[in-house]
Design a protein around this motif. Structure first.
Motif, PDB file in Angstrom:
ATOM      1  N   LEU A  64     -25.314   1.448  26.848  1.00  0.00           N
ATOM      2  CA  LEU A  64     -26.255   2.563  26.645  1.00  0.00           C
ATOM      3  C   LEU A  64     -25.542   3.802  26.178  1.00  0.00           C
ATOM      4  N   SER A  65     -25.392   4.083  24.700  1.00  0.00           N
ATOM      5  CA  SER A  65     -24.816   5.285  24.753  1.00  0.00           C
ATOM      6  C   SER A  65     -24.816   6.106  25.906  1.00  0.00           C
ATOM      7  N   GLY A  66     -24.167   7.636  25.761  1.00  0.00           N
ATOM      8  CA  GLY A  66     -24.352   7.946  27.089  1.00  0.00           C
ATOM      9  C   GLY A  66     -25.423   9.191  26.929  1.00  0.00           C
ATOM     10  N   TYR A  67     -26.351   9.584  25.993  1.00  0.00           N
ATOM     11  CA  TYR A  67     -26.923   9.991  26.138  1.00  0.00           C
ATOM     12  C   TYR A  67     -28.969   9.587  26.225  1.00  0.00           C
ATOM     13  N   ALA A  68     -28.478   8.045  26.155  1.00  0.00           N
ATOM     14  CA  ALA A  68     -29.944   7.284  26.780  1.00  0.00           C
ATOM     15  C   ALA A  68     -30.264   7.237  27.955  1.00  0.00           C
ATOM     16  N   GLN A  69     -31.172   7.464  28.072  1.00  0.00           N
ATOM     17  CA  GLN A  69     -31.664   6.941  29.878  1.00  0.00           C
ATOM     18  C   GLN A  69     -31.540   5.337  29.856  1.00  0.00           C
ATOM     19  N   SER A  70     -32.006   5.685  31.413  1.00  0.00           N
ATOM     20  CA  SER A  70     -32.527   3.989  31.666  1.00  0.00           C
ATOM     21  C   SER A  70     -32.160   3.764  33.149  1.00  0.00           C
ATOM     22  N   SER A  71     -33.063   2.727  33.261  1.00  0.00           N
ATOM     23  CA  SER A  71     -33.228   2.623  34.531  1.00  0.00           C
ATOM     24  C   SER A  71     -31.713   2.310  35.474  1.00  0.00           C
ATOM     25  N   LEU A  72     -31.777   2.209  36.750  1.00  0.00           N
ATOM     26  CA  LEU A  72     -31.128   1.697  37.559  1.00  0.00           C
ATOM     27  C   LEU A  72     -30.946   0.187  37.457  1.00  0.00           C
ATOM     28  N   GLU A  73     -29.980  -0.365  37.262  1.00  0.00           N
ATOM     29  CA  GLU A  73     -30.070  -2.214  37.202  1.00  0.00           C
ATOM     30  C   GLU A  73     -29.181  -2.431  38.488  1.00  0.00           C
ATOM     31  N   ILE A 129      -9.235  10.309  29.254  1.00  0.00           N
ATOM     32  CA  ILE A 129      -9.805   9.792  28.635  1.00  0.00           C
ATOM     33  C   ILE A 129     -10.962   8.692  28.762  1.00  0.00           C
ATOM     34  N   HIS A 130     -11.740   8.949  28.221  1.00  0.00           N
ATOM     35  CA  HIS A 130     -12.958   8.484  29.638  1.00  0.00           C
ATOM     36  C   HIS A 130     -14.279   7.798  28.163  1.00  0.00           C
ATOM     37  N   SER A 131     -15.126   7.293  29.128  1.00  0.00           N
ATOM     38  CA  SER A 131     -16.554   7.184  27.885  1.00  0.00           C
ATOM     39  C   SER A 131     -17.392   8.152  27.721  1.00  0.00           C
ATOM     40  N   GLU A 132     -18.436   8.289  27.236  1.00  0.00           N
ATOM     41  CA  GLU A 132     -19.227   9.163  27.167  1.00  0.00           C
ATOM     42  C   GLU A 132     -20.184  10.027  27.769  1.00  0.00           C
ATOM     43  N   HIS A 133     -19.972   8.672  29.380  1.00  0.00           N
ATOM     44  CA  HIS A 133     -20.253   8.844  30.734  1.00  0.00           C
ATOM     45  C   HIS A 133     -20.412   9.813  31.468  1.00  0.00           C
ATOM     46  N   LEU A 134     -18.754   9.788  31.845  1.00  0.00           N
ATOM     47  CA  LEU A 134     -18.131  10.434  32.607  1.00  0.00           C
ATOM     48  C   LEU A 134     -18.677  12.005  32.491  1.00  0.00           C
ATOM     49  N   GLY A 135     -18.760  12.758  31.106  1.00  0.00           N
ATOM     50  CA  GLY A 135     -18.995  14.732  31.223  1.00  0.00           C
ATOM     51  C   GLY A 135     -20.747  14.724  31.858  1.00  0.00           C
ATOM     52  N   PHE A 136     -21.681  13.585  31.558  1.00  0.00           N
ATOM     53  CA  PHE A 136     -23.246  13.462  32.103  1.00  0.00           C
ATOM     54  C   PHE A 136     -22.124  13.105  33.671  1.00  0.00           C
ATOM     55  N   LEU A 137     -22.001  12.451  34.091  1.00  0.00           N
ATOM     56  CA  LEU A 137     -22.278  12.627  35.380  1.00  0.00           C
ATOM     57  C   LEU A 137     -21.103  13.875  36.722  1.00  0.00           C
ATOM     58  N   TYR A 175     -11.107   4.961  36.691  1.00  0.00           N
ATOM     59  CA  TYR A 175     -10.902   3.953  35.276  1.00  0.00           C
ATOM     60  C   TYR A 175     -12.481   4.260  35.029  1.00  0.00           C
ATOM     61  N   THR A 176     -12.364   3.687  34.113  1.00  0.00           N
ATOM     62  CA  THR A 176     -14.081   4.300  32.928  1.00  0.00           C
ATOM     63  C   THR A 176     -14.931   3.500  33.508  1.00  0.00           C
ATOM     64  N   LEU A 177     -14.752   1.201  33.982  1.00  0.00           N
ATOM     65  CA  LEU A 177     -15.240   0.804  34.301  1.00  0.00           C
ATOM     66  C   LEU A 177     -16.463   2.101  35.698  1.00  0.00           C
ATOM     67  N   LEU A 178     -16.097   2.404  36.536  1.00  0.00           N
ATOM     68  CA  LEU A 178     -16.306   3.355  37.068  1.00  0.00           C
ATOM     69  C   LEU A 178     -17.348   4.207  36.891  1.00  0.00           C
ATOM     70  N   GLU A 179     -17.453   5.060  35.630  1.00  0.00           N
ATOM     71  CA  GLU A 179     -18.055   5.690  35.774  1.00  0.00           C
ATOM     72  C   GLU A 179     -19.332   5.593  34.682  1.00  0.00           C
ATOM     73  N   LEU A 180     -19.359   4.242  34.529  1.00  0.00           N
ATOM     74  CA  LEU A 180     -20.809   3.397  33.825  1.00  0.00           C
ATOM     75  C   LEU A 180     -21.381   4.375  34.470  1.00  0.00           C
ATOM     76  N   PRO A 181     -22.749   4.222  33.901  1.00  0.00           N
ATOM     77  CA  PRO A 181     -24.491   4.212  34.650  1.00  0.00           C
ATOM     78  C   PRO A 181     -25.051   2.595  35.192  1.00  0.00           C
ATOM     79  N   HIS A 182     -25.268   2.721  35.314  1.00  0.00           N
ATOM     80  CA  HIS A 182     -26.067   1.007  36.263  1.00  0.00           C
ATOM     81  C   HIS A 182     -26.498   0.659  35.758  1.00  0.00           C
ATOM     82  N   HIS A 183     -26.519   0.063  33.897  1.00  0.00           N
ATOM     83  CA  HIS A 183     -27.143  -0.427  32.962  1.00  0.00           C
ATOM     84  C   HIS A 183     -26.658  -1.017  32.126  1.00  0.00           C
ATOM     85  N   GLY A 184     -27.071  -1.978  31.483  1.00  0.00           N
ATOM     86  CA  GLY A 184     -26.257  -1.756  29.849  1.00  0.00           C
ATOM     87  C   GLY A 184     -25.009  -0.875  29.071  1.00  0.00           C
TER      88      GLY A 184
END
Ligand SMILES: [Fe+2]
Ligand SMILES: [Fe+2]
Lengths: 97, 260, 337
Positions: free
Chosen positions: B92-101, B236-244, B81-90
């Protein structure tokens, strides 16, 4: 709601290592309340199957005996040797008693 | 790929990707006790993923292994599920860095665990005996994950004004992704037809009940959702899975003949 | 793992511990000394000299800080672990270190210092932690080498502490030591497997050994001649074996392990001394060691800033949990009324 910036309270953790044994003190941890202390104790103190049951007690709820009174509290039991079965001699022919 | 393989990969990828995400907290948690608790969740999920990949490897035969499946498939081959690959923040596009929320972490773990507590229970009756056995083991684990995340959801929702606002924002961000739970992929449909998989839509009312009860206790609003339904389970994933995956697979791929 | 075997004074701002006997109640002091001399244990409620208490708080909290800062260098590789099995092992290992930190903070709390106070010492840079964690983990082999050598060195340090005179510290160490042998074995075994692999993997292992060997020897602290605090620690039963003795034990135990592994320890002076029945080894670079202890190593600033960030960003979570507990309690009281 405003919260004073303070630490989570401290809890003492007691774990029963297996069915049939008593709960034994194994350490402490911080948690916001008792329910959370239980869950955290599970993760902190039973990661290697160390337990089948957990008790948590808020540390401040424990009343401890005063070490300065160790003498008057515990020494008087020392000379009551007649409380122990080995104090009594029973003829051998009676067998195990 | 057979229906069973694709379906098992969906379950396995879910567990691995979320396990990988949750492990990001190891050493960075909000308090030591919680750091340790989250690592346990992560270990359970990675354990589930391994059992499922091993089962797939047996079905596929040849030189397939759990690690080949985890480390040598590309983004479009992952079925989580796409839900599970999302970073721990609100949002933001895949390459945007943020803190763990932490709110994001808890909400996601809750939404997913609520589903899996139902799904693993139903899968205990799968026609595939191996999957049924994995389901029985995973069910105990996920019940604890649900308890843990639900408990925190309530604490954060009904905590301070700040925590309430934060966790509501996380919920608003993530809730739309749960639509993917209810849209059958062809692989799911095939697995259901074969008696291996479970029709998730039959679990929806129960999931709603679990979610609504928790949200109400947490004094949180259930967001209305519509629009784009993610398709991670179809590759068909979000931009985030590629980084993960780039991070997760980098070492294994740099040494394709390595032994670990 | 990871006691700082030497007891480095915390940075300026912290009070230095008086080594002279205290001017406190002589009768109490005599009873305390007698118990220590008889190898008895001190428990939290017992009277103890202030200097003993302060030294313990410093030593145990430094040890606890070391455990949690120690999560960072290895945690660095969790996301990239090359197999799922190794990923699970590494998470479990790093998680254990967090547990060790927790046990130790708890032990120190029995001395009347809160965890928040101790964390404040760490976060403000006043308190020290084991300097070994101020070096970077550059490859996956570092994870194996840390388990084998760093945890191995820590075990050498920690086993004697299971007999430490302060009861809660000794009990925490018993729990820690039980878990440590998993840490060392998993690291060594990971290296054994890599040494059966490709040439690149073998080179990776040797490179990691080269980078960590000397740092591990330094972990035992300055030579006995330069460790003024050691004597008092020995007297109090909170340090049982001297730095040099522990270091020698470590070298003697490690050389044969390196042979089995098939790596070279990077010390041309390392050789068996028939007369001493020990291995001789070369000079440790103490200047570099002290630079790192004093904050100028490769990763000091990163490690500390990362801990501070995690703590600060966790504040709203901790506050929420407290606020919720208070609300729930208030509701229960209202219902009961
Ligand atoms: Fe440790
Ligand atoms: Fe360790």
């Amino acid at each position: 709601m405003t919260t004073a910036l303070k630490e989570w309270p401290l809890w003492e953790i007691f774990v029963r290592s297996k069915q049939g044994l008593e709960h034994k003190h194994c350490g402490s941890l911080h948690a916001a309340d008792a329910a959370q202390a239980l869950e955290m104790a599970r993760d902190v103190y039973t990661r290697r199957q160390e337990g089948v049951s957990i008790w948590v007690v808020e540390s401040k709820a424990i009343t401890a005996s005063n070490p300065d009174e160790k003498g008057e509290l515990f020494d008087p039991a020392a000379d009551k040797i007649y409380r122990h079965p080995t104090f009594y001699e029973i003829p051998e022919e009676v067998g195990h008693m | 790929m057979s229906a069973a393989v694709d379906y098992l990969l969906h379950l396995a990828d879910n567990a691995l990707v979320l396990g990988q995400r949750n492990a990001e907290w190891c050493g960075h948690g909000p308090i030591l006790e919680e750091d340790i608790a989250l690592s346990n969740v992560s270990l359970d999920l990675i354990g589930q993923a391994r059992l499922l990949y091993q089962l797939v490897a047996t079905l596929k035969g040849g030189d397939c292994t759990e690690d080949k499946l985890a480390y040598f498939r590309d983004t479009h081959e992952f079925r989580n599920y796409t839900l599970l690959e999302l970073p721990h923040h609100g949002p933001l596009s895949g390459y945007a860095q943020s803190s763990l929320e932490y709110g994001t972490t808890i909400v996601r773990n809750f939404l997913y665990s609520a589903l899996m507590a139902l799904l693993w229970e139903a899968l205990e009756k799968s026609a595939n005996a191996d999957l049924a056995a994995i389901a029985a083991k995973s069910l105990k684990e996920v019940r604890y994950h649900l308890r843990h995340s639900r408990d925190w959801l309530v604490r954060l929702g009904d905590g301070t004004d700040e925590s309430h606002a934060r966790v509501q924002a996380s919920l608003d961000h993530l809730f739309a992704y749960t639509q993917e739970f209810w849209a059958h992929s062809p692989a799911e449909a095939a697995a259901i037809a074969a008696g291996i998989g479970v029709d998730v839509t039959t679990l929806r009312a129960d999931w709603d009940a679990i979610v609504d009860a928790a949200l109400s206790e947490a004094t949180l609003q259930r967001p209305a959702v519509s629009g784009y339904v993610t398709e991670g389970k179809q590759g068909i994933h979000s931009e985030h899975l590629g980084f993960l995956l780039a991070e997760m697979q980098s070492l294994a791929r740099a040494h394709p003949n390595g032994v670990w | 793992m990871y006691t700082q075997s030497f007891n480095v004074p915390d940075s300026p701002g912290a009070k230095t511990v008086a080594l002279a006997p205290s001017s406190e109640d002589p009768a109490l002091q005599a009873a305390f000394d007698a118990r220590i001399d008889a190898d008895g244990r001190i428990e939290p409620q017992d009277w103890m000299p202030e200097a003993y208490r302060k030294t313990l708080v410093r030593q145990i909290s430094q040890h606890a800080h070391s455990e949690i800062v120690g999560m960072l260098p290895e945690g660095n590789w969790i996301s990239r672990a090359p197999s799922l099995k190794r990923k699970a092992i590494l998470i479990a290992k790093v998680q254990d270190e967090g547990g060790h930190g927790l046990y130790l903070y708890s032990a120190a709390e029995t001395l009347g210092t809160s965890r928040d106070q101790m964390l404040d010492g760490l976060h403000s840079g006043r308190a020290k932690y084991s300097s070994i964690f101020n070096y970077p983990t550059l490859t996956w082999a570092d994870v194996g080498v840390i388990g084998w050598l760093v945890d191995g060195a820590a075990i050498m340090n920690q086993v004697p502490l299971c007999r430490c005179s302060y009861g809660p510290y000794a009990r925490a160490m018993v729990r820690v030591c039980k878990e440590e042998s998993f840490h060392q074995r998993q690291g060594y075994e990971a290296l054994l497997v890599m040494m059966t692999g490709t040439a690149e993997q073998k080179a990776m292992v040797q490179d990691a050994v080269n980078r960590w060997w000397w740092k591990c020897l330094a972990m035992f602290g300055p030579p006995d001649a330069d460790s003024p605090n050691s004597a008092q620690g020995m007297r109090w039963g909170i340090k049982r074996v001297s730095n040099d003795e522990l270091r020698q034990k470590f070298v003697d135990a490690t050389v044969p392990q390196a042979k089995v592994l098939g790596v070279t320890l990077p010390d041309p002076d390392l050789k068996w001394n028939e007369e001493r029945q020990h291995y001789d080894y070369g000079q440790i670079d103490w200047a570099e060691f002290w630079e790192t202890v004093n904050g100028n190593g490769p990763c000091n600033k990163e490690r500390l800033a990362t801990r501070v960030k995690a703590h600060n960003e966790g504040q709203w979570v901790r506050e929420a949990a407290l606020a919720h507990a208070a609300k729930k309690k208030a509701r229960e009281m209202k219902d009961a009324a």
